[in-house]
Design a protein around this motif. Structure first.
Motif, PDB file in Angstrom:
ATOM      1  N   CYS A  35      -3.908   1.739   8.327  1.00  0.00           N
ATOM      2  CA  CYS A  35      -3.536   2.014   9.710  1.00  0.00           C
ATOM      3  C   CYS A  35      -4.737   1.774  10.626  1.00  0.00           C
TER       4      CYS A  35
ATOM      5  N   TYR B 156      -5.098   2.935  13.523  1.00  0.00           N
ATOM      6  CA  TYR B 156      -5.350   4.112  14.363  1.00  0.00           C
ATOM      7  C   TYR B 156      -6.158   5.171  13.615  1.00  0.00           C
ATOM      8  N   CYS B 157      -5.763   5.439  12.339  1.00  0.00           N
ATOM      9  CA  CYS B 157      -6.411   6.552  11.623  1.00  0.00           C
ATOM     10  C   CYS B 157      -7.045   6.131  10.303  1.00  0.00           C
TER      11      CYS B 157
ATOM     12  N   CYS C  19       2.298   4.210   8.762  1.00  0.00           N
ATOM     13  CA  CYS C  19       1.129   4.954   8.316  1.00  0.00           C
ATOM     14  C   CYS C  19       1.571   6.137   7.448  1.00  0.00           C
TER      15      CYS C  19
ATOM     16  N   CYS D 129      -0.098  11.050  11.850  1.00  0.00           N
ATOM     17  CA  CYS D 129      -0.191   9.797  12.623  1.00  0.00           C
ATOM     18  C   CYS D 129       1.178   9.098  12.593  1.00  0.00           C
TER      19      CYS D 129
HETATM   20 ZN   LIG Z   1      -2.354   6.211  10.982  1.00  0.00          ZN
END
Ligand SMILES: [Zn+2]
Length: 300
Positions: free
Chosen positions: A137, A139-140, A155, A160
């Motif tokens: 992912c 984002y995280c 994810c 998330c």
């Molecule tokens: Zn994520």
């Protein structure tokens, strides 16, 4: 017409949320599965290796939904055919099991594949590349997993749970002309004497026409007007959508500003004929939109 313009694939996106139906469909007589490995396809002397469900099953022990991608339906001779791809973890056993089989890239395969196969292979390769490069992912940083028949990765971190969708990079490619000449250039890394029209990726916040104007300025120091849309071509090397344009230069003074090209010049139709005949100039690949742009100008 340039390659990958086939429009008979019904992607049936509504089926993607139904893995059991997709598995049942994959088991039917008119269903075929294309194994893909690192943007390459297993190929035998008869072309692409399309497997029946039981053939794939006998090779991989268990067919995982996370590796199965539903490409869609094509109606052939009035009967629906369903096409899938399968992301292989290891290609070696297939190569051993099916003698004469080898892994080949799509560029290499264009000359021997028909329109339907070229297009299906292009979709399969594009999706596979996206899976290979989106395992985590953005984002995280947690791992992602495949769902919706391979068209979404989600994810695995419950806090998330972002959904990620297949990416396509927008690029522009433009035949710039000045009076009766066309601009062609070459990058140092290309095969000797290969020339093409200018191209580049679209930047965030930019329209396609703005990208054409910027690339013309950066690569060859030209100001262009009359930017006209020509057509588009998915180009899975690795994940571009080429959007083609024609444009007129307001002057002919070429300056290689960003050094992306090692050489660029103006060519008349007769010069192209002579240079090609002497193998001093090679045009872009026959199946590419760049070649179609040059041929379109030559025929005007
Ligand atoms: Zn994520």
């Amino acid at each position: 017409m340039f390659a990958l313009q086939f429009d008979q694939l019904d992607r049936q996106a509504e089926l993607r949320a139904n893995p059991s139906e997709l598995r049942a469909l994959a088991n039917q007589d008119n269903s075929f599965i294309l194994p893909v490995y690192h943007q390459k396809l297993l190929t035998g002397d008869k072309g692409l290796l399309w497997l029946k469900w039981h053939e794939l099953h006998s090779q991989v022990n268990e067919i995982h939904d996370k590796h199965l991608i539903y490409l869609g339906k094509v109606t052939i001779d009035a009967s629906p055919h369903h096409f899938y791809s399968y992301r292989l973890a290891q290609p070696e056993q297939f190569i051993q099991q099916f003698p004469g089989t080898e892994l080949r890239g799509l560029r290499d395969l264009f000359p021997i594949l028909d329109e339907t196969e070229s297009y299906l292979a292009n979709v399969a390769i594009g999706i596979e590349h996206w899976h290979n490069t989106h395992q985590y992912c953005g984002y995280c940083g947690h791992t992602t997993y495949s769902k919706l028949a391979g068209f979404v990765r989600q994810c695995s971190n419950p806090n998330c749970a972002k959904e990620h969708f297949p990416r396509t990079d927008a690029a522009v490619i433009c035949a710039i002309t000045f009076q009766d000449k066309i601009l062609l250039g070459r990058q140092a890394s290309w095969p000797e004497n290969r020339y093409s029209v200018i191209a580049g990726f679209v930047e965030p916040g930019e329209s396609l026409e703005q990208a054409v104007a910027r690339e013309a300025d950066e690569e060859v120091g030209l100001e262009v007007t009359n930017i006209q849309y020509f057509g588009s071509q998915p180009w899975p090397f690795p994940q571009s959508l080429m959007t083609g344009f024609t444009a007129d230069a307001t002057h002919s003074n070429i300056r290689l500003k960003d050094q992306e090209l090692e050489h660029a010049d103006w060519f008349s139709r007769q010069q192209l004929i002579d240079l090609i005949a002497n193998d001093e100039l090679i045009l872009p690949y026959r199946y590419s939109i760049s070649r179609a742009l040059v041929e379109n100008w030559r025929q005007q």
